[in-house]
Design a protein around this motif. Structure first.
Motif, PDB file in Angstrom:
ATOM      1  N   LEU A 148       0.834  -1.196   0.000  1.00  0.00           N
ATOM      2  CA  LEU A 148       0.000   0.000   0.000  1.00  0.00           C
ATOM      3  C   LEU A 148       0.874   1.254   0.000  1.00  0.00           C
ATOM      4  N   PRO A 149       0.533   2.266  -0.787  1.00  0.00           N
ATOM      5  CA  PRO A 149       1.343   3.497  -0.777  1.00  0.00           C
ATOM      6  C   PRO A 149       1.526   4.083   0.621  1.00  0.00           C
ATOM      7  N   ALA A 150       0.480   4.029   1.444  1.00  0.00           N
ATOM      8  CA  ALA A 150       0.607   4.567   2.798  1.00  0.00           C
ATOM      9  C   ALA A 150       1.608   3.773   3.619  1.00  0.00           C
ATOM     10  N   MET A 151       1.589   2.445   3.494  1.00  0.00           N
ATOM     11  CA  MET A 151       2.557   1.630   4.228  1.00  0.00           C
ATOM     12  C   MET A 151       3.971   1.857   3.707  1.00  0.00           C
ATOM     13  N   GLN A 152       4.108   1.983   2.414  1.00  0.00           N
ATOM     14  CA  GLN A 152       5.426   2.254   1.843  1.00  0.00           C
ATOM     15  C   GLN A 152       5.985   3.572   2.386  1.00  0.00           C
ATOM     16  N   ALA A 153       5.128   4.572   2.498  1.00  0.00           N
ATOM     17  CA  ALA A 153       5.570   5.863   3.029  1.00  0.00           C
ATOM     18  C   ALA A 153       5.967   5.753   4.492  1.00  0.00           C
ATOM     19  N   TRP A 154       5.177   5.006   5.278  1.00  0.00           N
ATOM     20  CA  TRP A 154       5.511   4.837   6.700  1.00  0.00           C
ATOM     21  C   TRP A 154       6.839   4.110   6.858  1.00  0.00           C
ATOM     22  N   VAL A 155       7.024   3.022   6.129  1.00  0.00           N
ATOM     23  CA  VAL A 155       8.260   2.240   6.224  1.00  0.00           C
ATOM     24  C   VAL A 155       9.451   3.090   5.798  1.00  0.00           C
ATOM     25  N   HIS A 156       9.289   3.875   4.738  1.00  0.00           N
ATOM     26  CA  HIS A 156      10.376   4.760   4.288  1.00  0.00           C
ATOM     27  C   HIS A 156      10.799   5.699   5.411  1.00  0.00           C
ATOM     28  N   ASP A 157       9.830   6.310   6.074  1.00  0.00           N
ATOM     29  CA  ASP A 157      10.141   7.234   7.166  1.00  0.00           C
ATOM     30  C   ASP A 157      10.747   6.502   8.359  1.00  0.00           C
ATOM     31  N   ALA A 158      10.248   5.295   8.644  1.00  0.00           N
ATOM     32  CA  ALA A 158      10.782   4.523   9.763  1.00  0.00           C
ATOM     33  C   ALA A 158      12.248   4.184   9.542  1.00  0.00           C
ATOM     34  N   LEU A 159      12.600   3.792   8.330  1.00  0.00           N
ATOM     35  CA  LEU A 159      13.987   3.437   8.027  1.00  0.00           C
ATOM     36  C   LEU A 159      14.900   4.657   8.076  1.00  0.00           C
ATOM     37  N   ALA A 160      14.330   5.828   7.807  1.00  0.00           N
ATOM     38  CA  ALA A 160      15.137   7.049   7.809  1.00  0.00           C
ATOM     39  C   ALA A 160      15.395   7.580   9.212  1.00  0.00           C
ATOM     40  N   GLU A 161      14.662   7.108  10.207  1.00  0.00           N
ATOM     41  CA  GLU A 161      14.802   7.671  11.552  1.00  0.00           C
ATOM     42  C   GLU A 161      16.172   7.400  12.155  1.00  0.00           C
ATOM     43  N   GLN A 162      16.646   6.163  12.061  1.00  0.00           N
ATOM     44  CA  GLN A 162      17.929   5.796  12.666  1.00  0.00           C
ATOM     45  C   GLN A 162      17.982   6.263  14.119  1.00  0.00           C
ATOM     46  N   ASP A 163      16.895   6.017  14.828  1.00  0.00           N
ATOM     47  CA  ASP A 163      16.780   6.470  16.218  1.00  0.00           C
ATOM     48  C   ASP A 163      16.526   5.240  17.080  1.00  0.00           C
ATOM     49  N   PHE A 164      17.548   4.763  17.743  1.00  0.00           N
ATOM     50  CA  PHE A 164      17.453   3.498  18.463  1.00  0.00           C
ATOM     51  C   PHE A 164      17.025   3.760  19.908  1.00  0.00           C
ATOM     52  N   LEU A 165      15.887   3.216  20.254  1.00  0.00           N
ATOM     53  CA  LEU A 165      15.316   3.439  21.575  1.00  0.00           C
ATOM     54  C   LEU A 165      15.441   2.190  22.422  1.00  0.00           C
ATOM     55  N   ASP A 166      15.446   2.371  23.715  1.00  0.00           N
ATOM     56  CA  ASP A 166      15.544   1.239  24.647  1.00  0.00           C
ATOM     57  C   ASP A 166      14.498   1.448  25.736  1.00  0.00           C
ATOM     58  N   PHE A 167      13.315   0.857  25.524  1.00  0.00           N
ATOM     59  CA  PHE A 167      12.240   1.010  26.485  1.00  0.00           C
ATOM     60  C   PHE A 167      12.144  -0.219  27.360  1.00  0.00           C
ATOM     61  N   ASP A 168      11.621  -0.008  28.561  1.00  0.00           N
ATOM     62  CA  ASP A 168      11.400  -1.151  29.432  1.00  0.00           C
ATOM     63  C   ASP A 168      10.150  -1.915  28.989  1.00  0.00           C
ATOM     64  N   GLU A 169       9.989  -3.112  29.502  1.00  0.00           N
ATOM     65  CA  GLU A 169       8.912  -3.999  29.046  1.00  0.00           C
ATOM     66  C   GLU A 169       7.506  -3.446  29.290  1.00  0.00           C
ATOM     67  N   PRO A 170       7.233  -2.755  30.405  1.00  0.00           N
ATOM     68  CA  PRO A 170       5.883  -2.239  30.601  1.00  0.00           C
ATOM     69  C   PRO A 170       5.414  -1.327  29.491  1.00  0.00           C
ATOM     70  N   TYR A 171       6.342  -0.496  28.945  1.00  0.00           N
ATOM     71  CA  TYR A 171       5.939   0.396  27.859  1.00  0.00           C
ATOM     72  C   TYR A 171       5.596  -0.413  26.616  1.00  0.00           C
ATOM     73  N   ARG A 172       6.450  -1.373  26.276  1.00  0.00           N
ATOM     74  CA  ARG A 172       6.180  -2.184  25.097  1.00  0.00           C
ATOM     75  C   ARG A 172       4.836  -2.891  25.209  1.00  0.00           C
ATOM     76  N   THR A 173       4.581  -3.455  26.378  1.00  0.00           N
ATOM     77  CA  THR A 173       3.365  -4.236  26.537  1.00  0.00           C
ATOM     78  C   THR A 173       2.128  -3.355  26.515  1.00  0.00           C
ATOM     79  N   SER A 174       2.159  -2.224  27.193  1.00  0.00           N
ATOM     80  CA  SER A 174       0.970  -1.379  27.282  1.00  0.00           C
ATOM     81  C   SER A 174       0.702  -0.646  25.988  1.00  0.00           C
ATOM     82  N   ARG A 175       1.709  -0.396  25.177  1.00  0.00           N
ATOM     83  CA  ARG A 175       1.504   0.337  23.949  1.00  0.00           C
ATOM     84  C   ARG A 175       1.786  -0.515  22.719  1.00  0.00           C
ATOM     85  N   GLY A 176       1.687  -1.862  22.875  1.00  0.00           N
ATOM     86  CA  GLY A 176       2.000  -2.869  21.900  1.00  0.00           C
ATOM     87  C   GLY A 176       1.860  -2.554  20.460  1.00  0.00           C
TER      88      GLY A 176
END
Length: 226
Positions: free
Chosen positions: A198-226
């Motif tokens: 989908l064009p919208a998904m392609q655009a999202w993935v393009h932006d995601a790959l361009a971020e190069q922003d590596f985050l380190d969240f604890d498990e509660p955040y991952r689980t609650s905002r899955g």
């Protein structure tokens, strides 16, 4: 309208309304904030100014805030009825709402062990998790069975025929299955390919790959905002 979202590489909940609005051609201003749990961070301060929930995504329409992906989808469907974001048939519409609510509240094992990470390719991690965590396998089986059944019932190419809210809700799962190399039936694999194309998904993935922003969240955040 403004849509507040988090990092595109990680924020699965943000992806849902963003891809829905973009694919449907609904105009909005994107407000992307770097995910952070720290009190006093820009993420917390900006969000708390628009929603008491303090989490993404948030849709702001002429000063009125709507938060949580499903509530945002319902608001958009009522605001733009001609777009057919939900199926026209009453029973199909009820089923679409049911599976979206199931996604909203369930699949905790998959969320925990397969966090969204679009830029990564981790098939070895996926194989190990599926080998050692049967609860994840059960989530995968439920999802692939659900998708297969809906595709058969409604004839594709998306879960209820045309692209809609349900496909947007499962789009983050599609990226997870790709990241972790989850084996799926042929019909499900073809559906995943259509979502990713989908064009919208392609655009999202393009932006995601361009971020190069590596985050380190604890498990509660991952689980609650899955």
């Amino acid at each position: 309208m403004q849509l507040y979202i988090g990092n595109k590489n990680y924020s699965s909940w943000s992806l849902r309304p963003w891809v829905l609005m973009t694919q449907a051609g609904i105009p909005f201003e994107e407000v992307r904030l770097r995910l952070s749990l720290a009190e006093g961070s820009e993420f917390k301060e900006r969000l708390q100014a628009v929603t008491p929930a303090g989490k993404v995504p948030v849709l702001v329409d002429d000063g009125f805030a709507v938060w949580e992906s499903l509530a945002i989808a319902e608001y958009l469907a009522e605001k733009f009825p001609a777009l057919g974001l939900w199926p026209a048939d009453a029973q199909a519409r009820a089923r679409a709402r049911s599976v979206c609510a199931e996604m909203q509240s369930g699949f905790g094992a998959l969320r925990t062990h397969f966090p969204m990470n679009i830029e990564a390719s981790l098939p070895e991690v996926g194989a190990e998790v599926l080998r050692t965590r049967p609860e994840v396998g059960r989530d995968v089986e439920r999802l692939t069975g659900m998708w297969s059944g809906l595709l058969r019932e409604h004839g594709g190419p998306f879960l209820f025929g045309a692209f809609g809210v349900a496909d947007a809700f499962f789009a983050p799962v599609v990226t997870r299955f790709r990241t972790y190399g989850v084996p799926v039936p042929e019909a499900v694999g073809a559906y995943m390919a259509r979502v990713l194309d989908l064009p919208a998904m392609q655009a999202w993935v393009h932006d995601a790959l361009a971020e190069q922003d590596f985050l380190d969240f604890d498990e509660p955040y991952r689980t609650s905002r899955g």
